[in-house]
Motif scaffolding. Sequence first.
Motif, PDB file in Angstrom:
ATOM      1  N   ALA A 152      -9.899 -22.695 -20.256  1.00 45.24           N
ATOM      2  CA  ALA A 152     -10.503 -23.050 -18.748  1.00 45.24           C
ATOM      3  C   ALA A 152      -9.835 -24.861 -18.759  1.00 45.24           C
ATOM      4  CB  ALA A 152     -11.789 -23.143 -18.581  1.00 45.24           C
ATOM      5  N   ASP A 153      -9.754 -25.093 -17.300  1.00 48.32           N
ATOM      6  CA  ASP A 153      -9.338 -26.475 -17.135  1.00 48.32           C
ATOM      7  C   ASP A 153     -10.232 -27.250 -17.634  1.00 48.32           C
ATOM      8  OD1 ASP A 153      -8.662 -28.846 -15.934  1.00 48.32           O
ATOM      9  OD2 ASP A 153      -8.610 -27.988 -13.922  1.00 48.32           O
ATOM     10  N   TYR A 160      -3.678 -27.315 -12.383  1.00 46.07           N
ATOM     11  CA  TYR A 160      -3.944 -26.622 -13.714  1.00 46.07           C
ATOM     12  C   TYR A 160      -3.910 -25.029 -13.437  1.00 46.07           C
ATOM     13  CZ  TYR A 160      -5.756 -25.747 -18.404  1.00 46.07           C
ATOM     14  OH  TYR A 160      -5.914 -25.034 -19.739  1.00 46.07           O
ATOM     15  N   HIS A 161      -3.070 -24.580 -14.244  1.00 45.46           N
ATOM     16  CA  HIS A 161      -2.773 -22.968 -14.008  1.00 45.46           C
ATOM     17  C   HIS A 161      -3.375 -22.148 -15.171  1.00 45.46           C
ATOM     18  CE1 HIS A 161       0.185 -23.894 -10.614  1.00 45.46           C
ATOM     19  NE2 HIS A 161       0.312 -25.046 -11.399  1.00 45.46           N
ATOM     20  N   PHE A 182      -0.858 -22.261 -26.904  1.00 41.85           N
ATOM     21  CA  PHE A 182      -0.868 -22.679 -25.390  1.00 41.85           C
ATOM     22  C   PHE A 182      -2.143 -22.605 -24.724  1.00 41.85           C
ATOM     23  CE2 PHE A 182       3.259 -20.107 -26.203  1.00 41.85           C
ATOM     24  CZ  PHE A 182       4.000 -21.291 -26.260  1.00 41.85           C
ATOM     25  N   ASP A 183      -3.088 -22.974 -25.569  1.00 38.71           N
ATOM     26  CA  ASP A 183      -4.490 -23.170 -25.051  1.00 38.71           C
ATOM     27  C   ASP A 183      -4.377 -24.334 -23.744  1.00 38.71           C
ATOM     28  OD1 ASP A 183      -5.455 -21.211 -26.583  1.00 38.71           O
ATOM     29  OD2 ASP A 183      -6.572 -23.024 -28.013  1.00 38.71           O
ATOM     30  N   TYR A 184      -3.714 -25.529 -24.075  1.00 37.10           N
ATOM     31  CA  TYR A 184      -3.579 -26.319 -23.146  1.00 37.10           C
ATOM     32  C   TYR A 184      -2.029 -26.688 -23.053  1.00 37.10           C
ATOM     33  CZ  TYR A 184      -8.320 -26.956 -23.828  1.00 37.10           C
ATOM     34  OH  TYR A 184      -9.914 -26.730 -23.777  1.00 37.10           O
ATOM     35  N   HIS A 233      -5.986 -34.427 -28.335  1.00 40.33           N
ATOM     36  CA  HIS A 233      -5.343 -35.254 -27.702  1.00 40.33           C
ATOM     37  C   HIS A 233      -4.680 -34.721 -26.396  1.00 40.33           C
ATOM     38  CE1 HIS A 233      -4.738 -37.657 -31.488  1.00 40.33           C
ATOM     39  NE2 HIS A 233      -5.847 -38.283 -30.923  1.00 40.33           N
ATOM     40  N   MET A 234      -4.510 -33.466 -26.401  1.00 36.50           N
ATOM     41  CA  MET A 234      -4.109 -32.712 -25.351  1.00 36.50           C
ATOM     42  C   MET A 234      -5.172 -32.895 -24.122  1.00 36.50           C
ATOM     43  SD  MET A 234      -0.922 -31.479 -25.114  1.00 36.50           S
ATOM     44  CE  MET A 234      -1.188 -30.465 -23.710  1.00 36.50           C
ATOM     45  N   VAL A 235      -6.229 -32.434 -24.465  1.00 35.93           N
ATOM     46  CA  VAL A 235      -7.467 -32.630 -23.571  1.00 35.93           C
ATOM     47  C   VAL A 235      -7.408 -34.149 -23.196  1.00 35.93           C
ATOM     48  CG1 VAL A 235     -10.150 -32.699 -23.054  1.00 35.93           C
ATOM     49  CG2 VAL A 235      -8.934 -30.659 -24.449  1.00 35.93           C
ATOM     50  N   ASP A 236      -7.353 -35.297 -23.707  1.00 34.81           N
ATOM     51  CA  ASP A 236      -7.387 -36.416 -23.596  1.00 34.81           C
ATOM     52  C   ASP A 236      -6.205 -36.839 -22.388  1.00 34.81           C
ATOM     53  OD1 ASP A 236      -9.550 -37.201 -25.184  1.00 34.81           O
ATOM     54  OD2 ASP A 236      -8.226 -37.945 -26.702  1.00 34.81           O
ATOM     55  N   LEU A 237      -5.020 -36.188 -22.777  1.00 31.94           N
ATOM     56  CA  LEU A 237      -3.877 -36.554 -21.974  1.00 31.94           C
ATOM     57  C   LEU A 237      -3.972 -35.568 -20.691  1.00 31.94           C
ATOM     58  CD1 LEU A 237      -1.051 -37.651 -21.835  1.00 31.94           C
ATOM     59  CD2 LEU A 237      -0.056 -35.460 -22.707  1.00 31.94           C
TER      60      LEU A 237
END
Length: 259
Positions: A152-153, A160-161, A182-184, A233-237
Amino acid sequence: MTAVLALATAAAWCGVGSIGPVDVFGPRSQDRADSVPAVIGGDDPRPPAPVADTAPGQGPGRESASIAGLGPATLASIPTASRQVLLASGRAKDSSDSTVTLWTRAADGRWRAGSAWPAHNALRGWTGTHHEGDLHSPVGIFTLSDAGGFKADPGSGLPYHRSQGFTAGGTGFRGEALGGSFDYVIAIDYNRVPGSSPLDGRQPLGSPRGGGIWIHVDHGGPTHGCVSLSAAHMVDLLRALDPRSHPVIAMGDGASLAR
């Protein structure tokens, strides 16, 4: 995209796969929208526009008149409207290890560095003439327009798709599991059409030029062409990037970025 098409195209996605057998489901270079290298990159006749990573002693919060490690040609290629530049600087031309730093331009024009994050890029390093299957990441400056993922976003600033198509399995170049890669995902606008899901794979430069170049979750080893960061870090970005700041990524080996 149908399940059959997803299975048929999956192996070509930049962030997954290995020299040997691989079982991958989801995104591929044909699963994104066509887009031309947004600013500079690939075989574009203009000089490649890369970025530099944070040098020793240049911690988060550091401010400067320019972005550390970027040469004059690269700096001149950053769009005037861009107030966020994600620097993905490779350790060497043939290295799969890199450092990613988000730089933000303040109202007074000065740049502020964020934290430096360890990252991976393609198995064989970097190239200014990226082609499908060459196992290099493209050197250049590209816009960042769209995001997505299996999960989820988490509060993405970019569109966000969410889709089950963002599913990967099998093993990577070092035998590491690819699940969750590919979670994010953030699509890099290389040979794709901005403004669509990262899974939309139209390629305006043609399929020989490759595509499916993303920033995605790190799986502990080199990619086919993408840049990968830890899930945290992907979430942070995702939360930091702001379309109003016209974010771009400047990516390449340090020597290319210093031009």
